[in-house]
Design an enzyme around this catalytic site. Sequence first.
Site, PDB file in Angstrom:
ATOM      1  N   GLY A   1       0.833  -1.214   0.000  1.00  0.00           N
ATOM      2  CA  GLY A   1       0.000   0.000   0.000  1.00  0.00           C
ATOM      3  C   GLY A   1       0.860   1.253   0.000  1.00  0.00           C
ATOM      4  O   GLY A   1       0.529   2.252   0.627  1.00  0.00           O
TER       5      GLY A   1
ATOM      6  N   SER B   1       1.513   3.327  -2.406  1.00  0.00           N
ATOM      7  CA  SER B   1       1.288   4.258  -3.519  1.00  0.00           C
ATOM      8  C   SER B   1       0.580   5.539  -3.114  1.00  0.00           C
ATOM      9  O   SER B   1       0.563   6.505  -3.881  1.00  0.00           O
ATOM     10  CB  SER B   1       0.456   3.563  -4.602  1.00  0.00           C
ATOM     11  OG  SER B   1      -0.795   3.158  -4.066  1.00  0.00           O
ATOM     12  N   ARG B   2      -0.041   5.535  -1.958  1.00  0.00           N
ATOM     13  CA  ARG B   2      -0.862   6.702  -1.565  1.00  0.00           C
ATOM     14  C   ARG B   2      -0.754   6.914  -0.070  1.00  0.00           C
ATOM     15  O   ARG B   2      -0.278   6.043   0.660  1.00  0.00           O
ATOM     16  CB  ARG B   2      -2.348   6.427  -1.859  1.00  0.00           C
ATOM     17  CG  ARG B   2      -2.728   6.416  -3.282  1.00  0.00           C
ATOM     18  CD  ARG B   2      -4.250   6.497  -3.427  1.00  0.00           C
ATOM     19  NE  ARG B   2      -4.915   5.227  -3.188  1.00  0.00           N
ATOM     20  CZ  ARG B   2      -5.898   5.061  -2.298  1.00  0.00           C
ATOM     21  NH1 ARG B   2      -6.298   6.067  -1.544  1.00  0.00           N
ATOM     22  NH2 ARG B   2      -6.471   3.887  -2.153  1.00  0.00           N
TER      23      ARG B   2
ATOM     24  N   ASP C   1      -2.673  -7.827  -5.173  1.00  0.00           N
ATOM     25  CA  ASP C   1      -3.535  -7.840  -3.989  1.00  0.00           C
ATOM     26  C   ASP C   1      -2.876  -8.631  -2.850  1.00  0.00           C
ATOM     27  O   ASP C   1      -2.696  -9.849  -2.963  1.00  0.00           O
ATOM     28  CB  ASP C   1      -4.868  -8.488  -4.405  1.00  0.00           C
ATOM     29  CG  ASP C   1      -5.888  -8.512  -3.303  1.00  0.00           C
ATOM     30  OD1 ASP C   1      -5.547  -8.217  -2.145  1.00  0.00           O
ATOM     31  OD2 ASP C   1      -7.051  -8.847  -3.607  1.00  0.00           O
TER      32      ASP C   1
ATOM     33  N   TYR D   1     -13.135  -3.536  10.848  1.00  0.00           N
ATOM     34  CA  TYR D   1     -11.841  -2.856  10.768  1.00  0.00           C
ATOM     35  C   TYR D   1     -11.113  -2.951  12.115  1.00  0.00           C
ATOM     36  O   TYR D   1      -9.925  -3.292  12.180  1.00  0.00           O
ATOM     37  CB  TYR D   1     -12.076  -1.395  10.384  1.00  0.00           C
ATOM     38  CG  TYR D   1     -10.828  -0.561  10.242  1.00  0.00           C
ATOM     39  CD1 TYR D   1     -10.033  -0.662   9.100  1.00  0.00           C
ATOM     40  CD2 TYR D   1     -10.434   0.335  11.234  1.00  0.00           C
ATOM     41  CE1 TYR D   1      -8.892   0.118   8.956  1.00  0.00           C
ATOM     42  CE2 TYR D   1      -9.297   1.110  11.104  1.00  0.00           C
ATOM     43  CZ  TYR D   1      -8.533   1.004   9.962  1.00  0.00           C
ATOM     44  OH  TYR D   1      -7.392   1.767   9.826  1.00  0.00           O
TER      45      TYR D   1
ATOM     46  N   ALA E   1     -11.532  -5.191  14.419  1.00  0.00           N
ATOM     47  CA  ALA E   1     -11.116  -6.586  14.623  1.00  0.00           C
ATOM     48  C   ALA E   1      -9.846  -6.888  13.834  1.00  0.00           C
ATOM     49  O   ALA E   1      -8.921  -7.552  14.345  1.00  0.00           O
ATOM     50  CB  ALA E   1     -12.235  -7.537  14.194  1.00  0.00           C
TER      51      ALA E   1
ATOM     52  N   ILE F   1      -5.501  10.218  10.532  1.00  0.00           N
ATOM     53  CA  ILE F   1      -4.461  10.802   9.680  1.00  0.00           C
ATOM     54  C   ILE F   1      -5.118  11.350   8.404  1.00  0.00           C
ATOM     55  O   ILE F   1      -6.027  10.731   7.851  1.00  0.00           O
ATOM     56  CB  ILE F   1      -3.401   9.726   9.310  1.00  0.00           C
ATOM     57  CG1 ILE F   1      -2.873   8.998  10.561  1.00  0.00           C
ATOM     58  CG2 ILE F   1      -2.254  10.341   8.511  1.00  0.00           C
ATOM     59  CD1 ILE F   1      -2.172   9.849  11.595  1.00  0.00           C
TER      60      ILE F   1
HETATM   61  P1  NDP Z   1      -5.220   4.982   1.697  1.00  0.00           P
HETATM   62  O1  NDP Z   1      -6.609   4.547   1.423  1.00  0.00           O
HETATM   63  O2  NDP Z   1      -4.849   6.404   1.454  1.00  0.00           O
HETATM   64  O3  NDP Z   1      -4.176   4.043   0.893  1.00  0.00           O
HETATM   65  C1  NDP Z   1      -4.301   2.666   0.979  1.00  0.00           C
HETATM   66  C2  NDP Z   1      -3.167   2.005   0.247  1.00  0.00           C
HETATM   67  O4  NDP Z   1      -3.305   0.569   0.395  1.00  0.00           O
HETATM   68  C3  NDP Z   1      -3.177   2.262  -1.244  1.00  0.00           C
HETATM   69  O5  NDP Z   1      -1.847   2.266  -1.716  1.00  0.00           O
HETATM   70  C4  NDP Z   1      -3.924   1.044  -1.793  1.00  0.00           C
HETATM   71  O6  NDP Z   1      -3.633   0.765  -3.170  1.00  0.00           O
HETATM   72  C5  NDP Z   1      -3.357  -0.037  -0.897  1.00  0.00           C
HETATM   73  N1  NDP Z   1      -4.186  -1.243  -0.826  1.00  0.00           N
HETATM   74  C6  NDP Z   1      -5.454  -1.367  -0.363  1.00  0.00           C
HETATM   75  N2  NDP Z   1      -5.857  -2.645  -0.433  1.00  0.00           N
HETATM   76  C7  NDP Z   1      -4.806  -3.348  -0.949  1.00  0.00           C
HETATM   77  C8  NDP Z   1      -4.592  -4.715  -1.258  1.00  0.00           C
HETATM   78  N3  NDP Z   1      -5.556  -5.647  -1.046  1.00  0.00           N
HETATM   79  N4  NDP Z   1      -3.409  -5.094  -1.774  1.00  0.00           N
HETATM   80  C9  NDP Z   1      -2.422  -4.171  -1.975  1.00  0.00           C
HETATM   81  N5  NDP Z   1      -2.572  -2.863  -1.704  1.00  0.00           N
HETATM   82  C10 NDP Z   1      -3.745  -2.452  -1.195  1.00  0.00           C
HETATM   83  O7  NDP Z   1      -4.952   4.555   3.212  1.00  0.00           O
HETATM   84  P2  NDP Z   1      -4.104   5.282   4.364  1.00  0.00           P
HETATM   85  O8  NDP Z   1      -2.828   5.768   3.811  1.00  0.00           O
HETATM   86  O9  NDP Z   1      -4.998   6.191   5.091  1.00  0.00           O
HETATM   87  O10 NDP Z   1      -3.857   4.026   5.332  1.00  0.00           O
HETATM   88  C11 NDP Z   1      -2.670   3.246   5.288  1.00  0.00           C
HETATM   89  C12 NDP Z   1      -2.694   2.298   6.479  1.00  0.00           C
HETATM   90  O11 NDP Z   1      -2.813   3.045   7.678  1.00  0.00           O
HETATM   91  C13 NDP Z   1      -3.891   1.336   6.463  1.00  0.00           C
HETATM   92  O12 NDP Z   1      -3.500   0.080   6.942  1.00  0.00           O
HETATM   93  C14 NDP Z   1      -4.867   1.986   7.423  1.00  0.00           C
HETATM   94  O13 NDP Z   1      -5.745   1.055   8.009  1.00  0.00           O
HETATM   95  C15 NDP Z   1      -3.909   2.574   8.430  1.00  0.00           C
HETATM   96  N6  NDP Z   1      -4.488   3.669   9.213  1.00  0.00           N
HETATM   97  C16 NDP Z   1      -4.948   4.806   8.603  1.00  0.00           C
HETATM   98  C17 NDP Z   1      -5.492   5.807   9.359  1.00  0.00           C
HETATM   99  C18 NDP Z   1      -6.028   7.059   8.756  1.00  0.00           C
HETATM  100  O14 NDP Z   1      -6.662   7.847   9.500  1.00  0.00           O
HETATM  101  N7  NDP Z   1      -5.816   7.351   7.481  1.00  0.00           N
HETATM  102  C19 NDP Z   1      -5.601   5.699  10.814  1.00  0.00           C
HETATM  103  C20 NDP Z   1      -5.090   4.457  11.342  1.00  0.00           C
HETATM  104  C21 NDP Z   1      -4.554   3.493  10.561  1.00  0.00           C
HETATM  105  P3  NDP Z   1      -4.682   1.221  -4.340  1.00  0.00           P
HETATM  106  O15 NDP Z   1      -4.862   2.706  -4.185  1.00  0.00           O
HETATM  107  O16 NDP Z   1      -4.020   0.839  -5.603  1.00  0.00           O
HETATM  108  O17 NDP Z   1      -5.955   0.486  -4.047  1.00  0.00           O
END
Ligand code: NDP
Length: 250
Positions: free
Chosen positions: A12, A14-15, A63, A155, A157, A188
Amino acid sequence: MNFNGKVILITGGSRGIGNSIAKEFVKLGGTVIINYRHNDAAAKQTLKDIEDLGGYAVSIKGDVSSYSFTKSMINDILNKFGKIDVLINNAGISKIGLFIDMHEGDFDSIIGTNLKGVFNTCHSVAKHMIDRRQGSIINISSIWGEVGASCEVLYSASKGGINSFTKALGKELAPSGIRVNAVQPGIINTEMNKWLTKEEKEELEGEIPMMRFGEGEDIAKLTTFLASEDSKYITSQIITVDGGYIKDKN
Ligand code: NDP
């Protein structure tokens, strides 16, 4: 801290938080591999951000909830780069809604990505790290994994599972020279929270002692520290980065 010559895999990457973590490692000299699932444009942008910093990165689309994909991704990285020094399990998804409105498919996708994804990568990389008697694994959890969130039962869990997984695996791999830790962010500023209205965002900010959401960089700074030699006596820990938010929420 210095990651020159180190190979870092960020799922993950990329973003959002993953993008910030990738840039932080690159600033410290690391070679970064970012994994993502759908959004090619975001991955391309992150590679460009890294190039602009003078760094080197590659992206791998797929994935993490698929064991076979994850295994082949890690084999490909080992064939190309010869090693993985640091694994950051950051890929995650959330779905907000009442528990009674959730379906079996929601359970499978949320647990599959957030928790099974962590199992998949760790399972494929652990033997390699054990053979080298070194490595650091950092799982990006959530405060909701500790205290639980209404309307985010699945989430919560998945993240609670990550916390226990981290504590247990850290103990098991410590004698082999591998450290396993988790960072649990509060709220965040990323696309994951874009659904909040202006009013909801202000209300939430009012509940946070620091009166703001965190930034990806706040998570990235701790993540690089946990991956570095500076934290060499820290393992099996779940460390909160939330501006003081959950202090009294247990
Ligand atoms: P974003 O939604 O901004 O980014 C999610 C990233 O995960 C993307 O790069 C996406 O790729 C990738 N992704 C999602 N599903 C898959 C998969 N099955 N296989 C591979 N890549 C996947 O999320 P955040 O940056 O906000 O969150 C990052 C982490 O931090 C997560 O685990 C989230 O639970 C955790 N978190 C976030 C918080 C927040 O407030 N933002 C708070 C607490 C924890 P693509 O775009 O190509 O789908």
